[in-house]
Scaffold this active site. Sequence first.
Site, PDB file in Angstrom:
ATOM      1  N   ASN A   9      87.359  26.705 -33.447  1.00  0.00           N
ATOM      2  CA  ASN A   9      86.002  26.948 -32.936  1.00  0.00           C
ATOM      3  C   ASN A   9      86.140  27.849 -31.716  1.00  0.00           C
ATOM      4  OD1 ASN A   9      83.445  26.851 -31.855  1.00  0.00           O
ATOM      5  ND2 ASN A   9      83.527  24.676 -31.286  1.00  0.00           N
ATOM      6  N   LYS A  11      83.920  29.316 -30.049  1.00  0.00           N
ATOM      7  CA  LYS A  11      82.776  29.222 -29.116  1.00  0.00           C
ATOM      8  C   LYS A  11      82.311  30.638 -28.735  1.00  0.00           C
ATOM      9  CE  LYS A  11      84.415  24.699 -27.836  1.00  0.00           C
ATOM     10  NZ  LYS A  11      84.476  23.611 -26.875  1.00  0.00           N
ATOM     11  N   HIS A  96      77.537  20.554 -32.996  1.00  0.00           N
ATOM     12  CA  HIS A  96      78.574  20.455 -31.958  1.00  0.00           C
ATOM     13  C   HIS A  96      77.946  19.879 -30.691  1.00  0.00           C
ATOM     14  CE1 HIS A  96      81.415  21.670 -28.872  1.00  0.00           C
ATOM     15  NE2 HIS A  96      82.317  21.706 -29.823  1.00  0.00           N
ATOM     16  N   GLU A  98      78.075  20.731 -27.722  1.00  0.00           N
ATOM     17  CA  GLU A  98      77.455  21.738 -26.841  1.00  0.00           C
ATOM     18  C   GLU A  98      76.069  22.119 -27.355  1.00  0.00           C
ATOM     19  OE1 GLU A  98      80.823  24.393 -26.873  1.00  0.00           O
ATOM     20  OE2 GLU A  98      81.956  22.849 -25.807  1.00  0.00           O
ATOM     21  N   GLU A 167      84.411  14.246 -32.260  1.00  0.00           N
ATOM     22  CA  GLU A 167      84.785  14.909 -31.012  1.00  0.00           C
ATOM     23  C   GLU A 167      84.234  14.120 -29.830  1.00  0.00           C
ATOM     24  OE1 GLU A 167      85.704  19.330 -31.666  1.00  0.00           O
ATOM     25  OE2 GLU A 167      83.558  19.171 -31.375  1.00  0.00           O
ATOM     26  N   GLY A 173      87.444  20.240 -24.013  1.00  0.00           N
ATOM     27  CA  GLY A 173      87.696  21.225 -22.966  1.00  0.00           C
ATOM     28  C   GLY A 173      88.155  20.623 -21.652  1.00  0.00           C
ATOM     29  N   SER A 213      90.490  18.697 -26.999  1.00  0.00           N
ATOM     30  CA  SER A 213      91.791  18.954 -26.372  1.00  0.00           C
ATOM     31  C   SER A 213      92.965  18.700 -27.320  1.00  0.00           C
ATOM     32  CB  SER A 213      91.947  18.155 -25.080  1.00  0.00           C
ATOM     33  OG  SER A 213      90.937  18.539 -24.149  1.00  0.00           O
TER      34      SER A 213
END
Length: 251
Positions: A9, A11, A96, A98, A167, A173, A213
Amino acid sequence: MRTKIVAGNWKMNKTPAEGAALIAAIRKELGEGACPVEVVVCPPFTGLDAATKALAGSTIKLGAQNMSAEAPGAFTGEISVGMLQELGVGYVILGHSERRTLFGETDAMVNRKTKAALAAGLTPIVCVGETLAEREANKTDKVVTTQVRESLAGLGNDLRKVVVAYEPVWAIGTGKTASSAQAQEVHALIRRVLAALSDGQTALSIRIQYGGSMKPENAKELMSQPDIDGGLIGGAALKADSFVAIVRGGC
Ligand code: PGA
């Protein structure tokens, strides 16, 4: 029986030219046919065309990071499923964290997008996961169960075509990975919820990726857990050597 799937991904990273160069480097590093893992790269929309060209003749697949649930029309700034398909996209990341936290996507929206992707023959990679506050309040099971149930409601036989990505938001991250035991526990829970939505056999056939991560140092251990069928990789997918090392962890 489940083929492992590792997806990068990217991003909001990589211009079309940078993305094509990354794909060329991944192809060189990975070689062809050496590893039975399904590999997917998910550039930003603007990089999809260049990525398709860079992937010509490769077994690596192309994914997008989002799409609209709507048919073509007056939706400024949105991208339809047909537009993705014409560029050779076969996978799409949906829901996701985000998108959920920064852009207000709800389980209901993710469910509509998932249905639209499946109707067009795309493989949705549907993301779920708890925040740190939810984990600390012992709400992980409840939050993840609700997200899986609602995001994947009413798919019928198509449920088997979905890839789920667990996730934990606190691991994305942050460099803080869930331990393999923590991850396995939630993956097993997700499989039970999938069984309740369908049946035991279907649930056993669905791939559940871990994301948050994941890196070369922990990929192999995570992916050797019984219910972890691959990874959704953010930061470590932006470099060919670390991405390919993670893929090898699943070989
Ligand atoms: P990360 O991101 O690997 O950088 O933690 C994973 C993701 O958000 O999909």
